[in-house]
Design a protein around this motif. Structure first.
Motif, PDB file in Angstrom:
ATOM      1  N   SER A   1       0.738  -1.285   0.041  1.00  0.00           N
ATOM      2  CA  SER A   1       0.019   0.032   0.058  1.00  0.00           C
ATOM      3  C   SER A   1       0.970   1.385  -0.103  1.00  0.00           C
ATOM      4  O   SER A   1       0.589   2.245  -0.610  1.00  0.00           O
TER       5      SER A   1
ATOM      6  N   ALA B   1       1.038   3.465  -3.164  1.00  0.00           N
ATOM      7  CA  ALA B   1       0.641   4.951  -3.244  1.00  0.00           C
ATOM      8  C   ALA B   1       1.844   6.130  -3.620  1.00  0.00           C
ATOM      9  O   ALA B   1       1.492   6.958  -4.205  1.00  0.00           O
ATOM     10  N   SER B   2       2.808   5.814  -3.117  1.00  0.00           N
ATOM     11  CA  SER B   2       3.910   6.623  -3.454  1.00  0.00           C
ATOM     12  C   SER B   2       4.266   6.824  -4.962  1.00  0.00           C
ATOM     13  O   SER B   2       4.514   7.984  -5.276  1.00  0.00           O
TER      14      SER B   2
END
Length: 255
Positions: free
Chosen positions: A145, A149-150
């Protein structure tokens, strides 16, 4: 020589993709500076390649300021920035500390933005910025996650920066690696048996049936940095052995 006479900075250039790209840039005639946090690997790279090696942390504001002051003193300007430095942490959501999530986002997104911001004072029309993304932004892999997300943030950042910097003649693009054999995998604190199982699982996803090499990514970064990509702006160059484009052709789906 595709980069003859050009000046380039590669963050995280002391190992893996960054080091392979530094080697490629030097071979193509560029003057290259690399950064990293490990003094020993920086010294090794400097001795091997003849690059300017600067110990610097992308999250340290004073270090960033000193870095670009030194680049200005030694090079005068920058033609190429490869914002490559990043970290990866993988864990189930229930077992992910808030600090780990914050660390990944700050290193992989915030520090990239601040590095680009600091570099712009040394860049003129014709300069190229390449960000290091990941197929993780699109694949929906479990236990990823924070990292995913980054890297989705990197994709969005590229598009916004490309829009803002186009009037200045500065190009911004993203290279999107797939599964690449680099030291980052050795720093994820995964037990050896779990790492081996992960490697088998990941290879089964790759239509070309092998993990990529750092040199595969370096070749793509070279293209995006060169004048041959003069009309490429706000784009993602995917180098993943076919995972995103031909998933159904992967070994795991073959009969």
């Amino acid at each position: 020589m595709q980069l003859k006479g050009k000046c380039a900075l590669i963050t995280g250039g002391n190992s893996g993709i960054g080091l392979a790209t530094a080697r490629r840039f030097v071979a193509e005639g560029a003057r290259v500076a690399i950064t990293g946090r490990d003094a020993a690997t920086l010294a090794t790279a400097a001795n091997e390649l003849g690059v300017t090696a600067i110990r610097s942390d992308v999250l340290d504001a004073q270090a960033r300021s000193s870095l670009f002051d030194r680049i200005k003193d030694e090079f005068g300007h920058l033609d190429i920035l490869f914002a490559n430095a990043g970290i990866a942490k993988f864990s189930p959501i229930e077992e992910t500390p808030e600090k780990d999530f914050d660390d990944v986002l700050r290193t992989n997104v915030t520090a990239v933005f601040l590095t680009v911001k600091a570099a712009l004072r040394l860049m003129d029309a014709g300069a190229a910025i390449i960000l290091n993304g990941s197929m993780a932004a699109s694949t929906g892999s479990s236990q990823s996650s924070a990292y995913a997300a980054s890297k989705a943030g990197v994709r969005a950042l590229c598009r916004s920066l490309a829009g803002e910097l186009s009037p200045r003649g500065i190009r911004v693009n993203v290279v999107v690696p797939g599964v690449i054999e680099t030291p980052i995998w050795e720093r994820t604190a995964v037990p050896p048996e779990a790492a081996a199982a992960r490697e088998r699982r990941l290879q089964g996803m790759i239509p070309l049936n092998r993990a990529g090499r750092a040199e595969d990514i370096a070749n793509a970064v070279l293209f995006l940095a060169s004048d041959e990509a003069a009309y490429v702006q706000g784009a993602e160059l995917v180098v993943d052995g076919g995972v995103l484009g031909s998933a159904a052709a992967a070994p795991a789906h073959r009969r």
